[in-house]
Design a protein around this motif. Sequence first.
Motif, PDB file in Angstrom:
ATOM      1  N   SER A  51       0.831  -1.544   0.046  1.00 35.76           N
ATOM      2  CA  SER A  51       0.000  -0.053   0.206  1.00 35.76           C
ATOM      3  C   SER A  51       1.269   1.042  -0.418  1.00 35.76           C
ATOM      4  O   SER A  51       1.737   1.186   0.928  1.00 35.76           O
ATOM      5  CB  SER A  51      -0.744   0.115   1.119  1.00 35.76           C
ATOM      6  N   LEU A  52       0.071   1.926  -0.701  1.00 33.51           N
ATOM      7  CA  LEU A  52       0.733   4.018  -0.480  1.00 33.51           C
ATOM      8  C   LEU A  52      -0.103   4.767  -0.078  1.00 33.51           C
ATOM      9  O   LEU A  52      -1.386   4.169  -0.707  1.00 33.51           O
ATOM     10  CB  LEU A  52       1.370   4.288  -1.787  1.00 33.51           C
ATOM     11  N   GLY A  53       0.030   5.347   0.674  1.00 37.61           N
ATOM     12  CA  GLY A  53      -0.920   6.743   1.047  1.00 37.61           C
ATOM     13  C   GLY A  53      -0.039   7.682   1.748  1.00 37.61           C
ATOM     14  O   GLY A  53       1.080   7.739   1.857  1.00 37.61           O
ATOM     15  N   LEU A  54      -2.105   8.675   2.254  1.00 42.07           N
ATOM     16  CA  LEU A  54      -0.721   9.723   3.197  1.00 42.07           C
ATOM     17  C   LEU A  54      -1.684   9.964   3.925  1.00 42.07           C
ATOM     18  O   LEU A  54      -3.432   9.628   3.993  1.00 42.07           O
ATOM     19  CB  LEU A  54      -1.510  10.659   1.742  1.00 42.07           C
ATOM     20  N   ASP A  55      -2.139  10.273   5.050  1.00 43.01           N
ATOM     21  CA  ASP A  55      -2.283  10.400   6.614  1.00 43.01           C
ATOM     22  C   ASP A  55      -2.078  11.910   6.626  1.00 43.01           C
ATOM     23  O   ASP A  55      -1.427  12.336   6.556  1.00 43.01           O
ATOM     24  CB  ASP A  55      -1.459   9.920   7.594  1.00 43.01           C
ATOM     25  N   THR A  56      -3.462  12.763   6.769  1.00 43.72           N
ATOM     26  CA  THR A  56      -3.715  14.088   6.903  1.00 43.72           C
ATOM     27  C   THR A  56      -4.394  14.359   8.022  1.00 43.72           C
ATOM     28  O   THR A  56      -5.428  13.874   9.025  1.00 43.72           O
ATOM     29  CB  THR A  56      -4.696  14.999   6.282  1.00 43.72           C
ATOM     30  N   LYS A  57      -3.292  15.205   9.648  1.00 38.22           N
ATOM     31  CA  LYS A  57      -4.285  15.169  10.319  1.00 38.22           C
ATOM     32  C   LYS A  57      -5.027  16.299  10.855  1.00 38.22           C
ATOM     33  O   LYS A  57      -4.664  17.315  10.180  1.00 38.22           O
ATOM     34  CB  LYS A  57      -3.054  15.902  11.688  1.00 38.22           C
ATOM     35  N   LEU A  58      -6.068  15.875  11.094  1.00 39.64           N
ATOM     36  CA  LEU A  58      -7.473  16.825  11.755  1.00 39.64           C
ATOM     37  C   LEU A  58      -7.296  17.414  12.936  1.00 39.64           C
ATOM     38  O   LEU A  58      -7.911  18.113  12.969  1.00 39.64           O
ATOM     39  CB  LEU A  58      -8.734  15.573  11.410  1.00 39.64           C
ATOM     40  N   GLU A  65      -7.009   9.140   6.326  1.00 43.16           N
ATOM     41  CA  GLU A  65      -6.148   8.404   5.906  1.00 43.16           C
ATOM     42  C   GLU A  65      -6.413   8.146   4.479  1.00 43.16           C
ATOM     43  O   GLU A  65      -8.330   7.726   3.842  1.00 43.16           O
ATOM     44  CB  GLU A  65      -5.888   6.465   6.592  1.00 43.16           C
ATOM     45  N   PHE A  66      -6.153   8.394   3.499  1.00 41.87           N
ATOM     46  CA  PHE A  66      -6.569   7.604   2.329  1.00 41.87           C
ATOM     47  C   PHE A  66      -5.070   6.766   1.501  1.00 41.87           C
ATOM     48  O   PHE A  66      -4.039   6.978   1.906  1.00 41.87           O
ATOM     49  CB  PHE A  66      -6.310   9.139   0.960  1.00 41.87           C
ATOM     50  N   ASP A  67      -5.967   5.425   0.878  1.00 45.74           N
ATOM     51  CA  ASP A  67      -4.987   4.594   1.056  1.00 45.74           C
ATOM     52  C   ASP A  67      -4.730   3.992  -0.715  1.00 45.74           C
ATOM     53  O   ASP A  67      -5.925   4.317  -1.033  1.00 45.74           O
ATOM     54  CB  ASP A  67      -5.296   3.371   1.800  1.00 45.74           C
ATOM     55  N   LEU A  95      -9.034   1.360  -2.747  1.00 45.04           N
ATOM     56  CA  LEU A  95      -8.708   2.363  -3.091  1.00 45.04           C
ATOM     57  C   LEU A  95      -9.277   3.024  -1.101  1.00 45.04           C
ATOM     58  O   LEU A  95     -10.761   2.474  -1.589  1.00 45.04           O
ATOM     59  CB  LEU A  95      -9.263   3.343  -3.864  1.00 45.04           C
ATOM     60  N   THR A  96      -8.756   2.996  -0.122  1.00 41.86           N
ATOM     61  CA  THR A  96      -9.632   3.123   0.704  1.00 41.86           C
ATOM     62  C   THR A  96      -9.539   4.273   1.435  1.00 41.86           C
ATOM     63  O   THR A  96      -8.623   5.368   1.179  1.00 41.86           O
ATOM     64  CB  THR A  96      -9.395   2.410   1.517  1.00 41.86           C
ATOM     65  N   THR A  97     -10.301   4.722   2.713  1.00 40.72           N
ATOM     66  CA  THR A  97      -9.841   5.926   3.410  1.00 40.72           C
ATOM     67  C   THR A  97     -10.358   5.444   4.722  1.00 40.72           C
ATOM     68  O   THR A  97     -11.110   4.436   4.892  1.00 40.72           O
ATOM     69  CB  THR A  97     -11.111   6.739   2.743  1.00 40.72           C
ATOM     70  N   GLY A  98      -9.552   5.949   5.418  1.00 44.62           N
ATOM     71  CA  GLY A  98      -9.770   5.882   7.046  1.00 44.62           C
ATOM     72  C   GLY A  98      -9.884   6.645   7.570  1.00 44.62           C
ATOM     73  O   GLY A  98      -9.159   7.583   7.451  1.00 44.62           O
ATOM     74  N   ILE A  99     -10.333   7.031   9.070  1.00 49.55           N
ATOM     75  CA  ILE A  99     -10.284   7.015  10.451  1.00 49.55           C
ATOM     76  C   ILE A  99      -9.118   6.737  11.346  1.00 49.55           C
ATOM     77  O   ILE A  99      -9.355   5.706  11.592  1.00 49.55           O
ATOM     78  CB  ILE A  99     -10.973   8.142  10.828  1.00 49.55           C
ATOM     79  N   TRP A 100      -8.221   7.508  12.088  1.00 50.60           N
ATOM     80  CA  TRP A 100      -7.047   7.216  13.137  1.00 50.60           C
ATOM     81  C   TRP A 100      -7.049   7.740  14.091  1.00 50.60           C
ATOM     82  O   TRP A 100      -7.482   9.208  13.921  1.00 50.60           O
ATOM     83  CB  TRP A 100      -5.506   6.909  12.722  1.00 50.60           C
ATOM     84  N   TYR A 101      -7.582   7.295  15.381  1.00 51.74           N
ATOM     85  CA  TYR A 101      -7.051   7.414  16.363  1.00 51.74           C
ATOM     86  C   TYR A 101      -6.196   7.375  17.853  1.00 51.74           C
ATOM     87  O   TYR A 101      -6.447   5.919  17.951  1.00 51.74           O
ATOM     88  CB  TYR A 101      -8.767   7.646  17.413  1.00 51.74           C
ATOM     89  N   GLU A 102      -5.309   8.452  18.141  1.00 51.01           N
ATOM     90  CA  GLU A 102      -3.831   8.207  18.746  1.00 51.01           C
ATOM     91  C   GLU A 102      -4.635   8.113  20.385  1.00 51.01           C
ATOM     92  O   GLU A 102      -5.500   9.342  20.656  1.00 51.01           O
ATOM     93  CB  GLU A 102      -3.474   8.457  18.893  1.00 51.01           C
ATOM     94  N   MET A 103      -4.481   6.882  21.155  1.00 50.99           N
ATOM     95  CA  MET A 103      -5.197   6.447  22.217  1.00 50.99           C
ATOM     96  C   MET A 103      -4.115   8.176  23.721  1.00 50.99           C
ATOM     97  O   MET A 103      -5.153   8.432  24.334  1.00 50.99           O
ATOM     98  CB  MET A 103      -5.256   5.373  23.247  1.00 50.99           C
ATOM     99  N   CYS A 104      -3.414   8.872  22.993  1.00 51.20           N
ATOM    100  CA  CYS A 104      -2.308   9.739  23.873  1.00 51.20           C
ATOM    101  C   CYS A 104      -1.564  10.436  23.378  1.00 51.20           C
ATOM    102  O   CYS A 104      -1.536  10.039  22.033  1.00 51.20           O
ATOM    103  CB  CYS A 104      -1.298   9.244  24.737  1.00 51.20           C
ATOM    104  N   ILE A 105      -1.639  11.263  23.322  1.00 50.32           N
ATOM    105  CA  ILE A 105      -0.373  12.435  22.486  1.00 50.32           C
ATOM    106  C   ILE A 105       0.810  12.070  22.391  1.00 50.32           C
ATOM    107  O   ILE A 105       1.338  11.847  23.569  1.00 50.32           O
ATOM    108  CB  ILE A 105      -0.890  13.910  23.218  1.00 50.32           C
ATOM    109  N   ARG A 106       1.413  12.352  21.960  1.00 53.70           N
ATOM    110  CA  ARG A 106       2.664  12.126  21.699  1.00 53.70           C
ATOM    111  C   ARG A 106       4.002  12.554  22.718  1.00 53.70           C
ATOM    112  O   ARG A 106       4.463  12.299  23.233  1.00 53.70           O
ATOM    113  CB  ARG A 106       3.524  12.601  20.455  1.00 53.70           C
ATOM    114  N   ASP A 107       3.407  13.697  23.116  1.00 55.41           N
ATOM    115  CA  ASP A 107       4.465  14.988  24.427  1.00 55.41           C
ATOM    116  C   ASP A 107       3.986  14.486  25.242  1.00 55.41           C
ATOM    117  O   ASP A 107       4.507  14.834  26.055  1.00 55.41           O
ATOM    118  CB  ASP A 107       4.508  16.533  23.940  1.00 55.41           C
TER     119      ASP A 107
END
Length: 126
Positions: A51-58, A65-67, A95-107
Amino acid sequence: MSPVSYTHLFAKHTIFPGRRFRPFLAYGLGAIQVWVRELGGRGIGHVTRLSLGLDTKLSERVALEFDLSYQFNILPSFAIEGAEPRSFDFHSLSLTTGIWYEMCIRDSPEAGKVPHGSWIHDAEGT
């Protein structure tokens, strides 16, 4: 009932993890093994995914995500009375799209517990 064993490994590598728009490369391998004592044929199947794709932070925790994925499937096949095993191998492009949710903030202090830029998981199916 015939025994079945299945495993799938998937990895995703983000090229620029700190940016708002993050291109990525992902790949996966899967295998299935089926035992049918009364039938002849291939009892091992395989899945390869690229797969090749692009994530964009909302927001800080949500990304869209676009994949574009190529997948090759080799399915187990068995002979039945009077017929040889047939091939059920196929290729697919999706060709798919999806949503990623992070459980904790990186910092945050918990950030070291959540991998970023690369995800590996064991899953059932693709």
